[in-house]
Design a protein around this motif. Sequence first.
Motif, PDB file in Angstrom:
ATOM      1  N   CYS A   1       0.497  11.626  -4.177  1.00 20.01           N
ATOM      2  CA  CYS A   1       1.071  10.340  -4.560  1.00 20.01           C
ATOM      3  C   CYS A   1      -0.038   9.292  -4.567  1.00 20.01           C
ATOM      4  O   CYS A   1      -0.680   9.069  -3.545  1.00 20.01           O
ATOM      5  CB  CYS A   1       2.177   9.923  -3.587  1.00 20.01           C
ATOM      6  N   ASP A   2      -0.254   8.669  -5.715  1.00 20.89           N
ATOM      7  CA  ASP A   2      -1.210   7.564  -5.802  1.00 20.89           C
ATOM      8  C   ASP A   2      -0.422   6.261  -5.722  1.00 20.89           C
ATOM      9  O   ASP A   2       0.148   5.805  -6.713  1.00 20.89           O
ATOM     10  CB  ASP A   2      -2.004   7.651  -7.109  1.00 20.89           C
ATOM     11  N   PHE A   3      -0.389   5.686  -4.529  1.00 21.30           N
ATOM     12  CA  PHE A   3       0.410   4.496  -4.248  1.00 21.30           C
ATOM     13  C   PHE A   3      -0.315   3.239  -4.715  1.00 21.30           C
ATOM     14  O   PHE A   3      -1.462   3.011  -4.371  1.00 21.30           O
ATOM     15  CB  PHE A   3       0.696   4.433  -2.744  1.00 21.30           C
ATOM     16  N   GLY A   4       0.376   2.418  -5.519  1.00 22.09           N
ATOM     17  CA  GLY A   4      -0.233   1.209  -6.065  1.00 22.09           C
ATOM     18  C   GLY A   4      -1.288   1.541  -7.105  1.00 22.09           C
ATOM     19  O   GLY A   4      -2.370   0.973  -7.128  1.00 22.09           O
ATOM     20  N   THR A   5      -0.949   2.446  -8.014  1.00 18.58           N
ATOM     21  CA  THR A   5      -1.925   3.034  -8.937  1.00 18.58           C
ATOM     22  C   THR A   5      -2.536   2.042  -9.914  1.00 18.58           C
ATOM     23  O   THR A   5      -3.652   2.234 -10.371  1.00 18.58           O
ATOM     24  CB  THR A   5      -1.282   4.213  -9.695  1.00 18.58           C
TER      25      THR A   5
END
Length: 210
Positions: free
Chosen positions: A81-85
């Motif tokens: 998961c790339d949070f705040g991509t």
Amino acid sequence: MSKNREIFVEFLRSKFDCEEKIKLKKIIEQFDIYFSQLVEINSQINLFSRQTNIEDLWTLHFLDSLLILNTQANLEKKIICDFGTGGGLPGIPLAIIFPQSQIYMLDSKQKKLLSIEKMREKIGLKNCQTIRARLEDIWQNYEGFFDVITCRALKILPEFVNPMKKIVKNNGKIFLYKSVILDDCELFDNKKFHDVSQEKIGKRIIVEIN
């Protein structure tokens, strides 16, 4: 070849064996497409600062996104998961480098995610998708789902901590991309600091959280 692109390509070459030259050629071609798409779309939607010299994308954004490779993190065949991509950083670079991993790029801004989907199609990536939501709202659907969470250029607020811990697996890891300000890292226990600084981009720390 621009100097910054050359620096980036040399970094990639240092990570691949000679036997992987065909794979490396494809990777570089994909980053060339990503570069062109970012520059084109950024004229309409702010995916990176318009003060940035576009040639610096190769170092300040692409190389920076891949500095996690210097931490010995195992990202092969992982659900990430790339949070705040934002503009797909580090999500898209990781999707290019790890084609057998699944990358979920999380952001609350629909325009940015639509841009990411367009870039993903142009690059030909099959292993990444977007999630439009706030982190605090997704944990019930993704509890214990991710092997890895990445987060770059985003200050971690106290209200993010529990949702991050809930969506990552019990043996999973969180990686925070940082420079010199590390105050928000104190929100987490069991952390390790990796100094991945580079001459061309300055001080860089990746914080590994177990």
